[in-house]
Write an enzyme that holds these catalytic residues in place. Structure first.
Site, PDB file in Angstrom:
ATOM      1  N   HIS A 141       0.824  -1.214   0.000  1.00 22.68           N
ATOM      2  CA  HIS A 141       0.000   0.000   0.000  1.00 22.68           C
ATOM      3  C   HIS A 141       0.857   1.263   0.000  1.00 22.68           C
ATOM      4  CE1 HIS A 141      -0.065  -0.230   4.626  1.00 22.68           C
ATOM      5  NE2 HIS A 141       0.312   1.004   4.390  1.00 22.68           N
ATOM      6  N   GLU A 165      -5.083   0.695   0.541  1.00 22.63           N
ATOM      7  CA  GLU A 165      -4.892  -0.741   0.727  1.00 22.63           C
ATOM      8  C   GLU A 165      -5.139  -1.480  -0.591  1.00 22.63           C
ATOM      9  OE1 GLU A 165      -3.456  -1.735   3.225  1.00 22.63           O
ATOM     10  OE2 GLU A 165      -4.405  -1.327   5.146  1.00 22.63           O
TER      11      GLU A 165
HETATM   12  C1  GLP Z   1       1.639   3.441   7.076  1.00 25.33           C
HETATM   13  C2  GLP Z   1       1.636   4.792   6.361  1.00 25.33           C
HETATM   14  C3  GLP Z   1       2.386   4.712   5.049  1.00 25.33           C
HETATM   15  C4  GLP Z   1       3.755   4.106   5.292  1.00 25.33           C
HETATM   16  C5  GLP Z   1       3.593   2.695   5.848  1.00 25.33           C
HETATM   17  C6  GLP Z   1       4.933   2.020   6.109  1.00 25.33           C
HETATM   18  O1  GLP Z   1       0.742   2.577   6.501  1.00 25.33           O
HETATM   19  N1  GLP Z   1       0.328   5.261   6.116  1.00 25.33           N
HETATM   20  O2  GLP Z   1       2.500   6.019   4.495  1.00 25.33           O
HETATM   21  O3  GLP Z   1       4.478   4.075   4.078  1.00 25.33           O
HETATM   22  O4  GLP Z   1       2.909   2.816   7.073  1.00 25.33           O
HETATM   23  O5  GLP Z   1       5.427   2.410   7.347  1.00 25.33           O
HETATM   24  P1  GLP Z   1       6.927   2.206   7.791  1.00 25.33           P
HETATM   25  O6  GLP Z   1       7.709   3.234   7.030  1.00 25.33           O
HETATM   26  O7  GLP Z   1       6.927   2.488   9.250  1.00 25.33           O
HETATM   27  O8  GLP Z   1       7.307   0.825   7.437  1.00 25.33           O
END
Ligand code: GLP
Length: 260
Positions: free
Chosen positions: A138, A143
């Site tokens: 996503h 999603e």
């Molecule tokens: C959440 C955010 C996304 C982000 C994803 C991954 O879902 N809405 O924008 O890219 O988390 O997070 P992380 O960078 O902590 O792995």
């Protein structure tokens, strides 16, 4: 897509920061699209360092964040509004009225989403959108099976995304079910994309985003249709790609004027 593979998240984030800084220096009124999560944290630290040491000036820059949890007030530590204050806005000179984050407490969610889209248009559109990626592919909070033309709207999180985000909330049950997110169509309209991903946990999502078929099952794969998308990743996130030799060859042989 331009795929840039660097040995570590630190080096990848330095390159990403140089790219963002170039956009801001070339166009001081640039509109940046920003992301939250652990992935852009080092990028934000680098930008703060460039602001402090090299006078990188954000005074005319505007920002639009991708997403926010529904029902979380901006002072809640898990809110993305709080995240942005702590990790970037409090440390650089972006005037607060030039920063925008969807309002998770909006009384009229559809009205607020339409207004968010109008505000992006009024600002002239996004020059560079920073993105992370979820382990299921996503982007923002779009999603799997989100429309590839979707606009800013409310979405329901998958079980997997709620589990991924549980550490920030203490338990999975505490993670909100609903979020407001820019749509994939909104993201695709930005003039440049900078997607970052680090670690083995993202390797599958990156392989499908970059080399897999274009499909709503992997929202990141929509970026294959973007004219100016850069994917900056570490070796672990690149570990399931099949064309790594070529991506590295391209990066190592860039003409001088294309280097950053
Ligand atoms: C959440 C955010 C996304 C982000 C994803 C991954 O879902 N809405 O924008 O890219 O988390 O997070 P992380 O960078 O902590 O792995």
């Amino acid at each position: 897509m331009e795929v840039i593979i660097l040995p570590s998240p630190e080096e990848a984030s330095k390159v990403a920061a140089r790219l963002v800084a170039r956009v801001v220096r070339d166009k001081p009124t640039a509109v940046l699209g920003l992301a939250t999560g652990s992935t852009p944290l080092r990028l934000y630290r680098e930008l703060i360092a460039l602001h402090q040491a090299d006078q990188l000036d954000f005074s005319k820059t505007s920002t639009f964040n991708l997403d926010e949890y529904v029902g979380l007030a901006t002072d809640r530590p898990q809110s993305y509004a709080h995240f942005m204050q702590e990790n970037l806005f409090n440390h650089v000179n972006i005037p607060p009225d030039q920063t925008h984050i969807p309002d998770g407490m909006a009384a009229n969610v559809p009205g607020h989403c339409a207004e968010y889209e109008r505000a992006i248009q009024k600002a002239g559109g996004i020059d560079l959108q920073v993105l992370g990626i979820g382990s299921d592919g996503h982007i923002g909070f779009n999603e799997p099976v989100s429309s590839l033309s979707s606009r800013t709207r409310i979405k329901t999180l998958t079980r997997r995304t709620r589990a991924d985000n549980a550490p920030y909330f203490g338990s999975e049950d505490a993670v909100p079910h609903h979020v407001i997110t820019m749509g994939i169509g909104t993201i695709m309209e930005s003039r440049g994309i900078l997607l970052m991903a680090f670690g083995e946990k993202k390797a599958d999502a990156i392989a499908k985003t970059v080399e897999g078929p274009l499909t709503a099952l992997v929202p990141g794969s929509a970026l294959q249709m973007h004219v100016n998308a850069k994917v900056i990743i570490d070796e672990a996130a690149a570990s399931k790609l099949t064309r790594t030799d070529y991506y590295k060859w391209v990066y190592d042989n860039k003409p001088d004027w294309q280097k950053f």
